[in-house]
Design a protein around this motif. Sequence first.
Motif, PDB file in Angstrom:
ATOM      1  N   GLN A 250       0.718  -1.282  -0.157  1.00  0.00           N
ATOM      2  CA  GLN A 250      -0.174  -0.105  -0.027  1.00  0.00           C
ATOM      3  C   GLN A 250       0.891   1.235   0.039  1.00  0.00           C
ATOM      4  O   GLN A 250       0.228   2.345  -0.052  1.00  0.00           O
ATOM      5  CB  GLN A 250      -0.919  -0.002   1.180  1.00  0.00           C
ATOM      6  N   GLY A 251       2.164   1.211   0.106  1.00  0.00           N
ATOM      7  CA  GLY A 251       3.060   2.332   0.138  1.00  0.00           C
ATOM      8  C   GLY A 251       2.780   3.036  -1.142  1.00  0.00           C
ATOM      9  O   GLY A 251       2.897   2.871  -2.223  1.00  0.00           O
ATOM     10  N   ARG A 252       2.678   4.579  -0.967  1.00  0.00           N
ATOM     11  CA  ARG A 252       2.303   5.294  -2.137  1.00  0.00           C
ATOM     12  C   ARG A 252       3.613   6.208  -2.517  1.00  0.00           C
ATOM     13  O   ARG A 252       4.478   6.199  -1.684  1.00  0.00           O
ATOM     14  CB  ARG A 252       0.975   6.364  -1.548  1.00  0.00           C
ATOM     15  N   ASP A 253       3.424   6.732  -3.488  1.00  0.00           N
ATOM     16  CA  ASP A 253       4.695   7.484  -4.003  1.00  0.00           C
ATOM     17  C   ASP A 253       5.071   8.851  -3.103  1.00  0.00           C
ATOM     18  O   ASP A 253       6.209   8.983  -3.086  1.00  0.00           O
ATOM     19  CB  ASP A 253       4.338   8.115  -5.601  1.00  0.00           C
ATOM     20  N   TRP A 254       4.063   9.216  -2.672  1.00  0.00           N
ATOM     21  CA  TRP A 254       4.331  10.527  -1.594  1.00  0.00           C
ATOM     22  C   TRP A 254       5.114   9.887  -0.337  1.00  0.00           C
ATOM     23  O   TRP A 254       5.983  10.658   0.213  1.00  0.00           O
ATOM     24  CB  TRP A 254       3.207  11.278  -1.373  1.00  0.00           C
ATOM     25  N   GLU A 255       4.848   8.710   0.042  1.00  0.00           N
ATOM     26  CA  GLU A 255       5.544   8.185   1.278  1.00  0.00           C
ATOM     27  C   GLU A 255       6.912   7.801   0.952  1.00  0.00           C
ATOM     28  O   GLU A 255       7.805   7.751   1.768  1.00  0.00           O
ATOM     29  CB  GLU A 255       4.547   6.971   1.422  1.00  0.00           C
ATOM     30  N   ARG A 256       7.080   7.202  -0.625  1.00  0.00           N
ATOM     31  CA  ARG A 256       8.534   7.178  -0.952  1.00  0.00           C
ATOM     32  C   ARG A 256       9.298   8.232  -0.887  1.00  0.00           C
ATOM     33  O   ARG A 256      10.379   8.378  -0.608  1.00  0.00           O
ATOM     34  CB  ARG A 256       8.527   6.419  -2.477  1.00  0.00           C
ATOM     35  N   LYS A 280      14.432   0.208   2.572  1.00  0.00           N
ATOM     36  CA  LYS A 280      15.326   0.285   1.326  1.00  0.00           C
ATOM     37  C   LYS A 280      14.790  -0.008   0.071  1.00  0.00           C
ATOM     38  O   LYS A 280      14.862   0.925  -1.054  1.00  0.00           O
ATOM     39  CB  LYS A 280      16.964  -0.015   1.347  1.00  0.00           C
ATOM     40  N   PRO A 281      14.220  -1.156  -0.251  1.00  0.00           N
ATOM     41  CA  PRO A 281      13.755  -1.475  -1.573  1.00  0.00           C
ATOM     42  C   PRO A 281      12.439  -0.774  -1.724  1.00  0.00           C
ATOM     43  O   PRO A 281      12.194  -0.394  -2.923  1.00  0.00           O
ATOM     44  CB  PRO A 281      13.468  -2.851  -1.362  1.00  0.00           C
ATOM     45  N   PHE A 282      11.700  -0.305  -0.839  1.00  0.00           N
ATOM     46  CA  PHE A 282      10.488   0.657  -1.138  1.00  0.00           C
ATOM     47  C   PHE A 282      10.848   1.849  -1.641  1.00  0.00           C
ATOM     48  O   PHE A 282      10.138   2.519  -2.271  1.00  0.00           O
ATOM     49  CB  PHE A 282       9.648   0.806   0.456  1.00  0.00           C
ATOM     50  N   VAL A 283      11.761   2.403  -1.060  1.00  0.00           N
ATOM     51  CA  VAL A 283      12.085   3.943  -1.465  1.00  0.00           C
ATOM     52  C   VAL A 283      13.017   3.792  -2.785  1.00  0.00           C
ATOM     53  O   VAL A 283      12.692   4.592  -3.582  1.00  0.00           O
ATOM     54  CB  VAL A 283      13.389   4.477  -0.494  1.00  0.00           C
ATOM     55  N   TYR A 284      13.995   3.010  -2.835  1.00  0.00           N
ATOM     56  CA  TYR A 284      14.896   3.256  -4.084  1.00  0.00           C
ATOM     57  C   TYR A 284      14.438   1.857  -4.748  1.00  0.00           C
ATOM     58  O   TYR A 284      14.828   0.662  -4.567  1.00  0.00           O
ATOM     59  CB  TYR A 284      16.317   3.203  -3.542  1.00  0.00           C
ATOM     60  N   ARG A 285      14.170   2.069  -6.375  1.00  0.00           N
ATOM     61  CA  ARG A 285      14.265   0.988  -7.115  1.00  0.00           C
ATOM     62  C   ARG A 285      15.416   0.706  -7.735  1.00  0.00           C
ATOM     63  O   ARG A 285      16.263   1.695  -7.945  1.00  0.00           O
ATOM     64  CB  ARG A 285      13.108   1.335  -8.217  1.00  0.00           C
ATOM     65  N   ARG A 286      15.594  -0.506  -8.290  1.00  0.00           N
ATOM     66  CA  ARG A 286      16.997  -0.772  -9.005  1.00  0.00           C
ATOM     67  C   ARG A 286      17.148  -0.319  -9.995  1.00  0.00           C
ATOM     68  O   ARG A 286      18.126  -0.301 -10.710  1.00  0.00           O
ATOM     69  CB  ARG A 286      17.177  -2.547  -8.875  1.00  0.00           C
ATOM     70  N   TYR A 287      15.862   0.122 -10.970  1.00  0.00           N
ATOM     71  CA  TYR A 287      16.101   0.639 -12.095  1.00  0.00           C
ATOM     72  C   TYR A 287      15.840   2.043 -12.146  1.00  0.00           C
ATOM     73  O   TYR A 287      15.501   2.634 -10.961  1.00  0.00           O
ATOM     74  CB  TYR A 287      14.944   0.123 -13.094  1.00  0.00           C
ATOM     75  N   ILE A 288      16.208   2.700 -12.966  1.00  0.00           N
ATOM     76  CA  ILE A 288      16.008   4.443 -13.043  1.00  0.00           C
ATOM     77  C   ILE A 288      14.546   4.513 -13.120  1.00  0.00           C
ATOM     78  O   ILE A 288      13.767   4.087 -14.129  1.00  0.00           O
ATOM     79  CB  ILE A 288      16.724   5.127 -14.234  1.00  0.00           C
ATOM     80  N   ASP A 289      13.965   5.368 -12.218  1.00  0.00           N
ATOM     81  CA  ASP A 289      12.483   5.146 -11.975  1.00  0.00           C
ATOM     82  C   ASP A 289      12.083   6.555 -12.473  1.00  0.00           C
ATOM     83  O   ASP A 289      11.916   7.517 -11.668  1.00  0.00           O
ATOM     84  CB  ASP A 289      12.301   5.330 -10.449  1.00  0.00           C
ATOM     85  N   PHE A 290      11.557   6.755 -13.686  1.00  0.00           N
ATOM     86  CA  PHE A 290      11.057   8.010 -14.111  1.00  0.00           C
ATOM     87  C   PHE A 290       9.559   8.172 -13.843  1.00  0.00           C
ATOM     88  O   PHE A 290       8.910   9.276 -13.827  1.00  0.00           O
ATOM     89  CB  PHE A 290      11.184   8.129 -15.491  1.00  0.00           C
ATOM     90  N   GLY A 291       8.909   7.242 -13.260  1.00  0.00           N
ATOM     91  CA  GLY A 291       7.589   7.289 -12.509  1.00  0.00           C
ATOM     92  C   GLY A 291       7.549   8.482 -11.412  1.00  0.00           C
ATOM     93  O   GLY A 291       6.560   8.895 -11.408  1.00  0.00           O
ATOM     94  N   ALA A 292       8.699   8.563 -10.921  1.00  0.00           N
ATOM     95  CA  ALA A 292       8.623   9.439  -9.750  1.00  0.00           C
ATOM     96  C   ALA A 292       8.136  11.001 -10.139  1.00  0.00           C
ATOM     97  O   ALA A 292       7.709  11.671  -9.493  1.00  0.00           O
ATOM     98  CB  ALA A 292      10.044   9.402  -8.723  1.00  0.00           C
TER      99      ALA A 292
END
Length: 946
Positions: A250-256, A280-292
Amino acid sequence: MLHPTLAQSAHKYWQQLQDKYSEHHWLAEYQDEIKQVCALSDFVADSLLRDIHIVQDLLVNGLVQQSEIDYTAMLQKRLTGVESEPQLLQALRYFRRHYMVHIAWRDLLNLQDISHSIKQVSILADALIVGAYNWLYAKQTAIYGVPQGEFGAQPMFIMGMGKLGGGELNFSSDIDLIFMYPEVGEIDNGRKTIEHQQFFIRLAQKLINALNQSTVDGQVFRVDMRLRPYGESGALVSHFAALEDYYQDQGRDWERYAMVKGRVLNPDNAYYKELQQILKPFVYRRYIDFGAIESLRKMKGLISQEVRRRGLVGNIKLGQGGIREIEFIVQSLQLIRGGRIADLQQQSLLITLDVLLQQQILPGEDVAQLRDCYLYLRKVEQCLQQFDDAQTQQLPDSELNQQRLAFVMGCENYAAFEQVLQHKMQQVTQQFRLLIGQENETQQQQWQELDDLWLLTLEQDEAREVLSEFVEAQDFNQFWPHFADFRQDMQTRPIGKRGRESLDKLMPIALHIALHWQAPSHTELLLRLFDVLKSISRRTAYLELLVENPGALTQLIRLCDASGWIAQQIARFPLLLDELLNPQSLYQPTPLDGYDAELRQYLLRVSPDDLELQMEVLRQFKLSQQLKIAAADVTGVLPVMKVSDHLTYLAEAIIKQTVSLAWEQMVQKHGLPQGASMQQRNFAVLGYGKLGGIELGYGSDLDLVFVHNCPGNEPTDGQKSIESRQFYIRLAQRIMHLFATKTASGELYEVDLRLRPSGNAGMLVCHIDGFKQYQRQEAWTWEHQALVRSRIIVAEPELAKQLQHIRCDVLSQPRDKTQLAQQVMDMREKMRNHLSKGNSEQFDLKQDSGGIADIEFIVQFMVLAHSATYPQLLNWPDNVRILSELVNQGLMDKETGEILTEAYLTYRNLGHHLALRNAPVLDNSGEYESIRQQVIAIWQACFNVS
């Protein structure tokens, strides 16, 4: 000299101090300094009037001269003897006021810079929060007992968010906290059991009360708990399992975004590593995350709406060009790239700016500008809050506070200050719009014309009309069925709402660029592009990357047009899309002598204990570097020999690092074999074939031979000892495992060991004496031909010297030239019959007569036939340099050498480009027939074939 308004305030407070502390005659000695600070801050003046000891400590005891204080030790001393919670609350508040006055005093008189100030406020906050927690934890465990877990006593971890987490807290800030504990369970103290959850909730409530409650002594901090899972409706304290479930599901982008700043204030505990693995895996994706970016844009939009709704003009935090926009710039780049660049996983904005500069993510000028603006705005914010210990970011409307602000900021008057501030905030806004600005409407209109083609179900005639300005009628007939199939396929794929929205944004842009591209075949180009898009369709982050970066999309289309192999590589390994973001580096391969260092830097980001990630990083490095080499190849930046050089040096760097990893793993498990050390392995890797000849192509496998020089067979010196020679066999197996294991990025290289002594029937790794004996007494002529194209890839100097001596000794043996010629011809005929794929209409560049293999066999024959007399022929393992040496030694006339060299390079260049087009190494153009006939004539002359 103070402005009259400030002078009036100073006089008022000085008079009150004199009246209250008339017996303290020493105050007069510090009159000027006290009056100046009191003129600038009601909070400082009120604090001095409350407690003369603060003034005494600052001035008489010299506290004001100290730039750093050990708050933790000082608070621990202060809490000694505190027995009750009311006493705790009083002690915390006194301590906070005492040292906040110290920070404000130094700030307002500009005795320290703002970066130091906000760091000191944060350290003070840490000490107060953790100090209160430790006192309360001890009291509560004395009553209920200690909650136990896998690693003993369980703590309640306190995570500071926002500027507290970043170690850059402002002067009068509330604090955002999240509480968590490791494991559920019960405390059974022999009287009455209590659940861990209940224990920690009570502890959390007491801690919040100790910090947040307003008493006659004031407040320590306003505490905000709304950032915890489920917000105000969630549990006050969460155990690790619940925390992990929440952030996974349920973690949302604003929580990241918020968690980028998350920092545990009391991490010194055995359970902390587990907490890191959850967050750590919730905050940082292993791929470049342009969805942010899209999420951040929406968040910024909501904040902008709130600013407009509440009329927040003059707000240096939330207003346009304010502190929040700088935070958005930095934190968005952290979210986007932090999974790939571990150094970006920082809580501090200022430290992150340094990393953005080091990693060349932002230009130096932009970083310097952002840093300057951030520190200026933070200084303004600090001043505003120090005037009366009030949480405000609003520019003042009272003359007194305006004059205070202008004075501290070093401006002649408030109007001059406003001018500087406006300039700084305009600079921030410009940078903010570049990164997270609104979509370019003009650009959007360019793609609009192709929206209908993608979004609507058009009949063929309707589609023909839409595409009439882009493609000829003949091209349309070829293109349309493929497009319709692709569109139908994508409509049925379960890619989710976010993926669907991104794809619908992307396709009109992609079609517009591709259909305007000067391509030999738009259909071929689009088919390659469609394959890539299919492969990333369920990976929304990559769709968003292309939407957000038309430049990257353009590079993708350019490479798809140039090479089917590149398109296939990107389709198989979408992480390569990350490389398209920087065209300057994309078309500039790593220098030949830079692959070793570059790979080491890649692996420094990985824990030495994480073997799986190490293998993945090796593969990612190979893929990204090969893409750069191929991009430089198809654009003509690299000539053919340089392409092979780069591919070979890349492989060498990977081999060396793989051997090192395997060695470290083996030694860790079994200890060192006899006669070896961490630096002296007594182990060598020989490269044969294209690797040995520095002639690797894009899909080449690696021909390797492993040799060791272990002096005996005593057990290794580790706990799980094995025989020393068995160690080297397992080392070779480990190396092969590291090469062959398929990870998300495929296998590292296909490795062929069949050229080792006795081939597949031989030992995986042989002793140097066995290698020497085999080559001298048992090896076939074709194995000596292979030895011509061999060289040492990995070995210590002494072992390398021995192996080089064996190679030269074996190759320079006198041979019967007639017998040698027959053996070479027989092997060549055998290869041609088994391997050639050519026919009367197609020329197999490698295996047919007059092709690459003929040239290689001519060179090998000449080396074996003449190196006994001309040892210079053994200096190089590659065909071009050997041909040059044959001419130099008079063993081949210059014209013949030039013909063979030119033919060899021409064939190899064509072979590279056919590989890039995913085409077999066959030619049906007839363009190379003249070259082929020249090579055939030289072959016949060399071997006396009529």
